[in-house]
Design an enzyme around this catalytic site. Structure first.
Site, PDB file in Angstrom:
ATOM      1  N   HIS A 144       0.846  -1.203   0.000  1.00 41.40           N
ATOM      2  CA  HIS A 144       0.000   0.000   0.000  1.00 41.40           C
ATOM      3  C   HIS A 144       0.881   1.253   0.000  1.00 41.40           C
ATOM      4  O   HIS A 144       0.690   2.153  -0.837  1.00 41.40           O
ATOM      5  CB  HIS A 144      -0.904  -0.005   1.233  1.00 41.40           C
ATOM      6  CG  HIS A 144      -1.781   1.207   1.339  1.00 41.40           C
ATOM      7  ND1 HIS A 144      -3.066   1.245   0.850  1.00 41.40           N
ATOM      8  CD2 HIS A 144      -1.543   2.444   1.859  1.00 41.40           C
ATOM      9  CE1 HIS A 144      -3.590   2.443   1.072  1.00 41.40           C
ATOM     10  NE2 HIS A 144      -2.685   3.189   1.681  1.00 41.40           N
ATOM     11  N   GLU A 145       1.835   1.307   0.920  1.00 39.30           N
ATOM     12  CA  GLU A 145       2.706   2.475   1.009  1.00 39.30           C
ATOM     13  C   GLU A 145       3.649   2.561  -0.186  1.00 39.30           C
ATOM     14  O   GLU A 145       4.015   3.661  -0.624  1.00 39.30           O
ATOM     15  CB  GLU A 145       3.499   2.438   2.308  1.00 39.30           C
ATOM     16  CG  GLU A 145       2.645   2.422   3.570  1.00 39.30           C
ATOM     17  CD  GLU A 145       1.651   3.567   3.639  1.00 39.30           C
ATOM     18  OE1 GLU A 145       1.928   4.647   3.064  1.00 39.30           O
ATOM     19  OE2 GLU A 145       0.578   3.383   4.250  1.00 39.30           O
ATOM     20  N   HIS A 185       1.982   4.539  -2.881  1.00 41.76           N
ATOM     21  CA  HIS A 185       2.131   5.980  -2.660  1.00 41.76           C
ATOM     22  C   HIS A 185       3.530   6.449  -3.043  1.00 41.76           C
ATOM     23  O   HIS A 185       3.694   7.451  -3.742  1.00 41.76           O
ATOM     24  CB  HIS A 185       1.916   6.306  -1.172  1.00 41.76           C
ATOM     25  CG  HIS A 185       0.499   6.154  -0.699  1.00 41.76           C
ATOM     26  ND1 HIS A 185      -0.575   6.661  -1.387  1.00 41.76           N
ATOM     27  CD2 HIS A 185      -0.005   5.577   0.430  1.00 41.76           C
ATOM     28  CE1 HIS A 185      -1.695   6.393  -0.716  1.00 41.76           C
ATOM     29  NE2 HIS A 185      -1.367   5.736   0.384  1.00 41.76           N
TER      30      HIS A 185
END
Length: 381
Positions: free
Chosen positions: A32-33, A36
């Site tokens: 998920h990170e 980003h």
């Protein structure tokens, strides 16, 4: 006096749940990170820190781009902190931005264009869906796909299928005109249509017959101490009649299967949320870290493939959760950016501050509710 507390009891009482839980959560949070981070890099936004977990740093290093990669003490999430962020929630640090040089402002998150900020924020949930596709595809490629022909072995007495006239030996051809290849297609279709009438075409002795059936809702045990409501019609398959087997999948077919499974989980999760809101499903099915740890520990007994499939399921859930339009979550940031794009200027700092406070309160309430459900489940075990 013997305490009775040894390594065996420690494993059965804690580590058997904690280690699979940390394995699953770390994979999901990291990707998920990473979504980003990678899109931010592509958009020219500088990342100051990439953390798996919150709180004090356990171990870390600095890369050549000046990003601090670290593992933190509280393994219940993670964050990427960008240049110009005040905190891990990407709240803009207006004072710091005002003091930046022109070069720093070109790399800061708050001064980036709306499209670049939106792309960076949306990349996290998108990475969760991509991760789910990859996991489902890899597990299916390695282990194959267990399937069964859509042939009815028996009909449950008193069920909607019995009332509609289904008979043992019927081969399901289509549901509302949609072709059925495997028995799981039938199950998935019924699950996604609630108590809505379905027209099922069956092949009975070489002759096609249309049967109208309306599923009914029944409470089922999920195998981990919780019950959930599911629509059923009462058709049963068995190994002899339906030819249960494992089919090998090539790379392309495996990816297609991964997309199919991810879409199915996504639509079912959205449907479940809608049913909770409308009262058709009980909110006590919403679980927190304790329940995830419990399920991870139980699933790990079935092997790494089962644990990875659980990670894929949870990755979809976390991706959807982060898309909710709640400030503090990715969806809340995207909502603010949508207003900014329409208005031509950002919402005022006061409005954003109120929004973040409300978002924090909602997230905390959800966490407390999930923990309460977890503890209630333990108490009833």
């Amino acid at each position: 006096m013997e305490s009775g507390f040894g390594f065996g009891s420690l494993w059965s009482g804690g580590l058997i749940y904690v280690l699979p839980f940390l394995f699953v959560l770390t994979i999901i949070v990291f990707f998920h990170e990473l979504g980003h981070y990678l899109v931010a890099r592509w958009c020219g936004i500088r990342s100051l820190a990439f953390s798996v977990g919150f709180g004090p740093e356990i171990i870390g290093f600095n890369d050549k781009h000046g990003t601090r990669w670290k593992l933190s003490a509280i393994p219940l999430g993670g964050y990427v902190k960008f240049l110009g962020d005040e905190n891990a929630a990407s709240t803009p640090d207006r004072g710091a931005v005002d003091q930046m040089s022109a070069e720093e402002k070109r790399e800061a998150f708050p001064t980036a264009s709306v499209s670049r900020r939106a792309a960076t924020v949306a990349a996290g949930p998108l990475a969760n869906f991509i991760l789910s596709i990859v996991i489902f595809a890899c597990v299916a490629y390695v282990n194959g796909r267990t399937v069964a022909d859509p042939i009815v072995a028996s009909v449950v007495e008193g069920s909607p299928a019995a009332a509609a006239g289904f008979a043992a030996g019927d081969r399901i051809v289509s549901m509302d005109g949609e072709p059925v290849t495997y028995f799981s297609d039938l199950q998935n279709y019924v699950t996604g249509h609630g108590e809505q009438p379905i027209t099922v075409t069956v092949d009975r002795g070489g002759r096609e017959i249309d049967l109208d059936v309306t599923p009914k809702i029944e409470a089922r045990d999920d195998g981990f101490g919780k019950t959930y409501n599911v629509p059923i019609i009462g058709l049963v398959a068995d190994a002899e009649s339906s030819s249960f087997r494992t089919e090998s999948l090539g790379p392309v077919a495996a990816v297609g299967y991964g997309v199919e499974q991810t879409w199915f989980v996504t639509t079912r999760t959205v449907d479940f949320i809608g049913q909770v809101i409308t009262g058709r499903q009980s909110a006590d099915q919403i679980g927190g870290p304790i329940r995830i740890a419990q399920v991870s520990g139980e699933v790990s007994n079935f092997g790494i493939g089962a644990l990875l499939n659980l990670a894929a399921l949870l990755s979809v859930s976390i991706g959807l959760l982060n898309l909710l339009p709640i400030p503090m979550l990715d969806g809340g940031h995207l909502l603010f950016y949508a207003f900014e794009a329409v208005r031509g200027r950002p919402l005022s700092e006061q409005v954003q501050e109120v929004g973040f406070r409300i978002g924090l309160a909602l997230v905390m309430m959800l966490m407390v509710f999930a923990f309460w459900n977890d503890l209630s489940g333990l108490g009833g075990a």
